[in-house]
Design a protein around this motif. Structure first.
Motif, PDB file in Angstrom:
ATOM      1  N   GLU A 255       0.765  -1.086   0.113  1.00 44.30           N
ATOM      2  CA  GLU A 255       0.067  -0.064  -0.056  1.00 44.30           C
ATOM      3  C   GLU A 255       0.768   1.325   0.071  1.00 44.30           C
ATOM      4  N   TYR A 256       1.860   1.384   0.539  1.00 51.25           N
ATOM      5  CA  TYR A 256       2.860   2.362   0.680  1.00 51.25           C
ATOM      6  C   TYR A 256       4.170   2.316  -0.021  1.00 51.25           C
ATOM      7  N   GLY A 257       4.322   1.292  -0.764  1.00 55.07           N
ATOM      8  CA  GLY A 257       5.618   1.050  -1.393  1.00 55.07           C
ATOM      9  C   GLY A 257       5.727   0.430  -2.978  1.00 55.07           C
ATOM     10  N   GLN A 258       4.255  -0.109  -3.344  1.00 54.61           N
ATOM     11  CA  GLN A 258       4.312  -0.599  -4.807  1.00 54.61           C
ATOM     12  C   GLN A 258       4.569   0.020  -5.890  1.00 54.61           C
ATOM     13  N   ARG A 259       4.119   1.382  -5.747  1.00 56.42           N
ATOM     14  CA  ARG A 259       4.435   2.307  -6.878  1.00 56.42           C
ATOM     15  C   ARG A 259       5.692   2.990  -6.950  1.00 56.42           C
ATOM     16  N   THR A 260       6.125   3.074  -5.666  1.00 59.81           N
ATOM     17  CA  THR A 260       7.584   3.494  -5.524  1.00 59.81           C
ATOM     18  C   THR A 260       8.625   2.525  -5.930  1.00 59.81           C
ATOM     19  N   ALA A 261       8.381   1.318  -5.828  1.00 60.67           N
ATOM     20  CA  ALA A 261       9.184   0.219  -6.294  1.00 60.67           C
ATOM     21  C   ALA A 261       8.953   0.111  -7.917  1.00 60.67           C
ATOM     22  N   GLU A 262       7.678   0.270  -8.422  1.00 60.13           N
ATOM     23  CA  GLU A 262       7.807   0.377  -9.664  1.00 60.13           C
ATOM     24  C   GLU A 262       8.510   1.869 -10.413  1.00 60.13           C
ATOM     25  N   TRP A 263       8.696   2.670  -9.786  1.00 60.36           N
ATOM     26  CA  TRP A 263       9.190   3.918 -10.159  1.00 60.36           C
ATOM     27  C   TRP A 263      10.909   3.408 -10.320  1.00 60.36           C
ATOM     28  N   TYR A 264      11.349   2.744  -9.305  1.00 58.71           N
ATOM     29  CA  TYR A 264      12.757   2.489  -9.022  1.00 58.71           C
ATOM     30  C   TYR A 264      12.941   1.253 -10.448  1.00 58.71           C
ATOM     31  N   ALA A 265      12.102   0.395 -10.517  1.00 55.95           N
ATOM     32  CA  ALA A 265      12.072  -0.543 -11.601  1.00 55.95           C
ATOM     33  C   ALA A 265      12.196   0.229 -12.976  1.00 55.95           C
ATOM     34  N   LYS A 266      11.408   1.066 -13.296  1.00 61.77           N
ATOM     35  CA  LYS A 266      11.377   1.900 -14.534  1.00 61.77           C
ATOM     36  C   LYS A 266      12.555   2.744 -14.665  1.00 61.77           C
ATOM     37  N   THR A 267      12.768   3.369 -13.508  1.00 63.40           N
ATOM     38  CA  THR A 267      14.150   4.330 -13.958  1.00 63.40           C
ATOM     39  C   THR A 267      15.542   3.792 -13.742  1.00 63.40           C
ATOM     40  N   PHE A 268      15.780   2.543 -12.815  1.00 64.24           N
ATOM     41  CA  PHE A 268      16.909   2.085 -12.730  1.00 64.24           C
ATOM     42  C   PHE A 268      16.956   0.552 -12.969  1.00 64.24           C
ATOM     43  N   GLY A 269      15.683  -0.042 -13.232  1.00 68.57           N
ATOM     44  CA  GLY A 269      15.645  -1.417 -13.593  1.00 68.57           C
ATOM     45  C   GLY A 269      15.836  -2.108 -12.084  1.00 68.57           C
ATOM     46  N   THR A 270      15.585  -1.684 -11.236  1.00 69.02           N
ATOM     47  CA  THR A 270      15.880  -2.205  -9.780  1.00 69.02           C
ATOM     48  C   THR A 270      14.846  -3.497  -9.584  1.00 69.02           C
ATOM     49  N   PRO A 271      15.109  -4.580  -9.453  1.00 68.93           N
ATOM     50  CA  PRO A 271      14.070  -5.557  -9.218  1.00 68.93           C
ATOM     51  C   PRO A 271      13.395  -5.416  -7.520  1.00 68.93           C
ATOM     52  N   TYR A 272      12.253  -5.852  -7.275  1.00 67.78           N
ATOM     53  CA  TYR A 272      11.778  -5.741  -6.046  1.00 67.78           C
ATOM     54  C   TYR A 272      11.225  -6.798  -5.548  1.00 67.78           C
ATOM     55  N   LEU A 273      10.876  -7.206  -4.448  1.00 71.31           N
ATOM     56  CA  LEU A 273      10.383  -8.456  -3.449  1.00 71.31           C
ATOM     57  C   LEU A 273       9.223  -8.100  -2.880  1.00 71.31           C
ATOM     58  N   ILE A 274       8.141  -8.725  -2.673  1.00 70.16           N
ATOM     59  CA  ILE A 274       7.009  -8.784  -1.904  1.00 70.16           C
ATOM     60  C   ILE A 274       7.111 -10.179  -1.333  1.00 70.16           C
ATOM     61  N   SER A 275       6.952 -10.145   0.255  1.00 70.85           N
ATOM     62  CA  SER A 275       6.780 -11.584   0.526  1.00 70.85           C
ATOM     63  C   SER A 275       5.485 -11.851   0.414  1.00 70.85           C
ATOM     64  N   PRO A 276       5.531 -13.316   0.235  1.00 69.77           N
ATOM     65  CA  PRO A 276       3.852 -13.799  -0.152  1.00 69.77           C
ATOM     66  C   PRO A 276       3.158 -13.841   1.201  1.00 69.77           C
ATOM     67  N   ARG A 277       3.779 -13.492   2.482  1.00 67.78           N
ATOM     68  CA  ARG A 277       3.132 -13.821   3.748  1.00 67.78           C
ATOM     69  C   ARG A 277       2.728 -12.408   4.337  1.00 67.78           C
ATOM     70  N   GLY A 278       3.022 -11.261   3.496  1.00 67.41           N
ATOM     71  CA  GLY A 278       2.723 -10.080   3.897  1.00 67.41           C
ATOM     72  C   GLY A 278       4.030  -9.497   4.772  1.00 67.41           C
ATOM     73  N   ALA A 279       3.632  -8.273   5.319  1.00 65.81           N
ATOM     74  CA  ALA A 279       4.677  -7.803   6.404  1.00 65.81           C
ATOM     75  C   ALA A 279       5.180  -8.639   7.187  1.00 65.81           C
ATOM     76  N   PRO A 280       6.489  -8.591   8.009  1.00 66.19           N
ATOM     77  CA  PRO A 280       6.998  -9.625   8.623  1.00 66.19           C
ATOM     78  C   PRO A 280       6.566  -9.096  10.022  1.00 66.19           C
ATOM     79  N   VAL A 281       5.364  -9.573  10.340  1.00 72.08           N
ATOM     80  CA  VAL A 281       4.566  -9.151  11.726  1.00 72.08           C
ATOM     81  C   VAL A 281       4.143 -10.833  12.223  1.00 72.08           C
ATOM     82  N   GLY A 282       4.801 -11.022  13.202  1.00 70.55           N
ATOM     83  CA  GLY A 282       4.721 -12.399  13.906  1.00 70.55           C
ATOM     84  C   GLY A 282       5.622 -13.470  13.372  1.00 70.55           C
TER      85      GLY A 282
END
Length: 422
Positions: free
Chosen positions: A223-250
């Protein structure tokens, strides 16, 4: 009763999350007070101004989010004159980047703010957020603000450094974000991974410029980082990762997060997993003793009001690890759709989906996870025994020791609060 922030406040807090940047409100004085209070609540800065400085035009006795105090006449005749009067004063008191943000009303006037900034010779250090999404979720406005700052800073293209990451999707609106940054940096360092920048959570302009060197961007809350990651991917080609279990809570989601990051970067996760295993052993002993005398926390009820990327891992952990029962799960506007789907899929397996139709502030439960103001309301009305704020701090509560509800230390903090509270 539901309390929350909108996209306008989100955009302001995005700018204020950068150590050496300052948000300036092009708008009326009435719009300033709340935004200044929210900025100081979510990110208290050291070295506050003296009284004489706070009394200068634009500040109005509040150090954060100065404004040019537009009034009814300015909405008719334009507010450029006031902006050009106030901006040099603010610029003399603030180093680094200045971000001028239009209030909803000022966005309709049509002032040529860029021309005013150019006339004052401040174009080199000023960015304009002309029309923030005032009626959209806070998370969307926050990302708009972050991307505007990144566009202005424009990190140079650099060679990527091995085993380096940026953390995206953590914001200063997340409760205890400073403790969370410390905890996640600690866990990553156990695997030999360097964190270059925590975009949106107390980073500097210099760290933003260096962020293009990262081998990987890790999205904590989409919610707070998807579009930012896409900006980096488009600008610098930086890959990004989202954990399939969501935020590291628990414990479970933290382990999944560590393994996902380690796999992506090709590093050994065993030191971080050993740290997690040690924490699990401590938790198990405390829970066995607590359960022996009380029968709890199995069967205790809880409610959550959060983004789906946090609500999903937290709900799953409370149910599967502690045997607790969800009475209400209220997702914030703009929640990630994929995590929303994962949450619904999990909760329907045991007929708990009725919780998704209930409001947190209408249910009597044992434990509540929501924002600080809502928890204060629920506790004062006897509607819960334990409250843990995960967004929007309670301004009446002073916290001097770094805390977090994320990662290994965060899981222990949650358990400690539940055991002591129940």
């Amino acid at each position: 009763m539901t309390m929350g922030l909108d996209g306008f406040t989100g955009a302001i807090l995005a700018v204020e999350s950068v150590v050496d940047a300052a948000a300036i409100l092009h708008g009326p004085l009435g719009c300033k007070y709340f935004q200044s209070s929210m900025s100081d609540t979510h990110y208290t800065r050291s070295g506050s101004q003296d009284a004489s400085e706070l009394g200068e035009l634009g500040f109005f006795m509040q150090a954060r989010v100065p404004c040019d105090f537009l009034d009814v006449h300015d909405y008719i005749n334009g507010g450029s004159d006031k902006l050009e009067t106030v901006l040099p004063i603010i610029a003399s008191r603030r180093e680094g980047l200045l971000a001028i943000i239009n209030s909803p009303g000022a966005a309709l006037i049509g002032d040529d703010v860029a021309q005013s900034v150019d006339r004052l010779g401040l174009s080199h250090r000023t960015v304009l957020i002309d029309n923030p999404c005032c009626s959209c979720p806070a998370s969307k406005g926050f990302e708009e603000g972050i991307i505007a700052v990144l566009d202005a800073v424009r990190p140079p293209q650099r060679y990527r450094r091995k085993r380096t990451v940026n953390l995206l999707g953590l914001s200063i609106m997340h409760k205890n974000w400073e403790g969370t940054v410390k905890e996640l940096r600690r866990l990553l360092s156990l695997m030999g991974i360097e964190t270059i920048a925590t975009i949106g959570a107390g980073c500097t302009i210099e760290e933003m410029r260096a962020s293009s060197e990262a081998e990987l961007n890790i999205i904590l809350c989409p919610e707070y980082g998807q579009r930012t990651a896409e900006w980096y991917a488009k600008t610098f080609g930086t890959p990004y990762l989202i954990s399939p279990r969501g935020a590291p809570v628990g414990f479970d989601a933290t382990e999944a997060w560590l393994l996902a990051v380690a796999h992506e970067l090709g590093v050994d996760p065993s030191p971080a997993i050993a740290d997690l295993t040690s924490a699990k052993s401590r938790a198990r002993m405390a829970l066995e003793k607590f359960n022996l005398y009380t029968g709890l926390p199995r069967g205790a009820t809880f409610s959550i009001r959060a983004d789906s990327s946090i609500a999903y891992p937290l709900t799953k952990w409370l149910v599967t690890y502690l045997g607790m029962w969800p009475e209400a799960i209220e997702l914030l506007p703009g929640s990630d759709k994929k995590m929303d789907g994962e949450l619904r899929s999990f909760i329907t397996r045991f007929d708990g989906d009725v919780a998704l139709d209930r409001k947190v502030c209408e249910e009597h439960v044992d434990v509540v996870f929501a924002n600080g103001n809502e928890i204060s309301f629920l506790l004062s009305n006897g509607m819960c025994s334990v409250g843990m704020a995960i967004t929007i701090s309670d301004q009446r509560r002073a916290e001097l020791i770094p805390r977090t509800y994320w990662g290994t230390s965060g899981a222990l903090q949650i358990l400690e609060n539940i055991i002591n509270g129940l």
